[in-house]
Design an enzyme around this catalytic site. Sequence first.
Site, PDB file in Angstrom:
ATOM      1  N   GLY A 159      18.752 -19.126  -6.319  1.00  0.00           N
ATOM      2  CA  GLY A 159      19.754 -18.081  -6.341  1.00  0.00           C
ATOM      3  C   GLY A 159      20.154 -18.111  -4.824  1.00  0.00           C
ATOM      4  N   ARG A 160      20.848 -17.204  -4.389  1.00  0.00           N
ATOM      5  CA  ARG A 160      21.385 -17.126  -3.225  1.00  0.00           C
ATOM      6  C   ARG A 160      20.441 -17.598  -1.931  1.00  0.00           C
ATOM      7  NH1 ARG A 160      24.294 -11.983  -5.293  1.00  0.00           N
ATOM      8  NH2 ARG A 160      22.082 -11.700  -5.678  1.00  0.00           N
ATOM      9  N   ILE A 161      19.252 -16.901  -1.898  1.00  0.00           N
ATOM     10  CA  ILE A 161      18.369 -17.077  -0.804  1.00  0.00           C
ATOM     11  C   ILE A 161      17.458 -18.505  -1.064  1.00  0.00           C
ATOM     12  CG2 ILE A 161      16.122 -16.303   0.270  1.00  0.00           C
ATOM     13  CD1 ILE A 161      17.088 -13.498  -0.533  1.00  0.00           C
ATOM     14  N   ARG A 182      16.032 -21.411 -14.013  1.00  0.00           N
ATOM     15  CA  ARG A 182      16.317 -21.011 -15.509  1.00  0.00           C
ATOM     16  C   ARG A 182      17.399 -21.588 -16.113  1.00  0.00           C
ATOM     17  NH1 ARG A 182      14.458 -15.050 -16.835  1.00  0.00           N
ATOM     18  NH2 ARG A 182      15.675 -14.808 -15.313  1.00  0.00           N
ATOM     19  N   ALA A 239       9.577 -14.154  -1.624  1.00  0.00           N
ATOM     20  CA  ALA A 239      10.244 -13.583  -2.635  1.00  0.00           C
ATOM     21  C   ALA A 239       9.594 -12.143  -2.842  1.00  0.00           C
ATOM     22  CB  ALA A 239      10.310 -14.024  -3.607  1.00  0.00           C
ATOM     23  N   ARG A 240       8.487 -12.169  -3.890  1.00  0.00           N
ATOM     24  CA  ARG A 240       7.924 -11.117  -4.157  1.00  0.00           C
ATOM     25  C   ARG A 240       6.149 -11.626  -4.245  1.00  0.00           C
ATOM     26  NH1 ARG A 240      10.837  -8.339  -2.169  1.00  0.00           N
ATOM     27  NH2 ARG A 240      12.328  -6.706  -2.833  1.00  0.00           N
ATOM     28  N   GLU A 269       1.195  -4.925  -1.459  1.00  0.00           N
ATOM     29  CA  GLU A 269       1.357  -4.426   0.030  1.00  0.00           C
ATOM     30  C   GLU A 269       1.208  -2.955   0.221  1.00  0.00           C
ATOM     31  OE1 GLU A 269       5.481  -5.829   0.570  1.00  0.00           O
ATOM     32  OE2 GLU A 269       4.996  -7.863   0.085  1.00  0.00           O
ATOM     33  N   HIS A 287       6.135  -8.853   5.308  1.00  0.00           N
ATOM     34  CA  HIS A 287       7.368  -8.697   4.537  1.00  0.00           C
ATOM     35  C   HIS A 287       8.523  -8.487   5.534  1.00  0.00           C
ATOM     36  CE1 HIS A 287       8.914  -7.398   0.359  1.00  0.00           C
ATOM     37  NE2 HIS A 287       9.883  -7.800   1.324  1.00  0.00           N
ATOM     38  N   ILE A 288       8.765  -9.253   6.630  1.00  0.00           N
ATOM     39  CA  ILE A 288       9.874  -9.273   7.511  1.00  0.00           C
ATOM     40  C   ILE A 288      10.949 -10.157   7.378  1.00  0.00           C
ATOM     41  CG2 ILE A 288       8.344  -8.666   9.107  1.00  0.00           C
ATOM     42  CD1 ILE A 288       8.709 -11.520  10.370  1.00  0.00           C
ATOM     43  N   GLY A 289      11.330 -10.541   5.952  1.00  0.00           N
ATOM     44  CA  GLY A 289      12.066 -11.739   5.430  1.00  0.00           C
ATOM     45  C   GLY A 289      13.742 -11.210   5.973  1.00  0.00           C
TER      46      GLY A 289
HETATM   47  C1  DGY Z   1      14.652  -7.241  -0.270  1.00  0.00           C
HETATM   48  O1  DGY Z   1      15.501  -6.784   0.218  1.00  0.00           O
HETATM   49  O2  DGY Z   1      14.269  -7.437  -1.358  1.00  0.00           O
HETATM   50  C2  DGY Z   1      13.458  -7.506   0.738  1.00  0.00           C
HETATM   51  O3  DGY Z   1      12.316  -8.022   0.344  1.00  0.00           O
HETATM   52  C3  DGY Z   1      13.107  -6.163   1.456  1.00  0.00           C
HETATM   53  O4  DGY Z   1      12.908  -5.253   0.610  1.00  0.00           O
END
Ligand code: DGY
Length: 321
Positions: A159-161, A182, A239-240, A269, A287-289
């Site tokens: 996707g975008r990221i 996918r 991502a997650r 988390e 989680h500092i993305g």
């Molecule tokens: C998002 O935007 O999903 C980042 O992980 C921060 O929540």
Amino acid sequence: MREIRPKVLVTRQLPEAVEARLSSTYDVTLNADNKTLSKKQLSAAMAEYDALVPTVSDQIDAHILQTPGRQVRIIANVGVGYSNIDTDTARVEGIAVSNTPDVLTDATADIALLLILAATRHTYAAEKKLRENRWSDFSLVDGLGSSVQGKVLGIIGMGRIGQATARRARLGLGMNVIFYNRSTITGLDFEATQVGAIDEVMTSADVISIHAPGGGSSPLVNAGHIAKLKPTAYLINTARGDCIDQTALIEALSSNRIAGAGLDVFTEEPHIPDVLRKLDNVTLLPHIGSATLEVRTAMGMLAVDNLDAFFSAETMPCRIV
Ligand code: DGY
């Protein structure tokens, strides 16, 4: 006559400019302590406010959405990811949900790149050695990492990221990109090859970077996938946490079955298993993305754009439900 302003609860602190904008338009309750609200507090809020502005640290499940006497009509999430919200239940309950895509794409891809380089160049172990005063002399052979130039980067989720990360790695670092997605992706403005299965990425890539939404009933990258990684492979996740079987990953890192990892996200988390925290072959970030002032401000402003559109019965810029 005094105009009645919608009541909005913001669950966590936001950059000043966003809070100022919210305060000028809404009857807003801010969270000056910046502590995560309990499930009980979230349920109470559902019956008291017209809108919630939550984020990834708020689990808005079916129980909360179905609070008796619920008043909330819109949940304007601050975050592109919305696996913290049970959107199926929100749909059934007729509650609108929005997110904040695009504005954090570059920042998150930057952190993915940072983790790719940190993992492959073993910077955590190197810095730790220095800080612990164990660096006794320059060495030509100690702590050697792996070069990324000409190596294969496998993206899971284009996707975008995923695309922004792949573009940086291809054009900036000279990596060869393969990816699993996918649906078929065409028209990329850099060289990359789509493969048909996650297994193909696992067996061929030197560095694997996850960019999927999360929130599935089981991890997208499971123990079987992790078992297929090359012993020289590095796994990156911005991502997650639930995109990866974290237990299997910890096992692979502890036994040096794979070369290393770079993680910005975790399954529970902010809890990080002790064993993971003690490993030298993994770089860990909290989680500092998207954590720059510019981006967090833009995310907050986009959440307010969503609220404004909803309360003026206009099309919301980023409506999910
Ligand atoms: C998002 O935007 O999903 C980042 O992980 C921060 O929540």
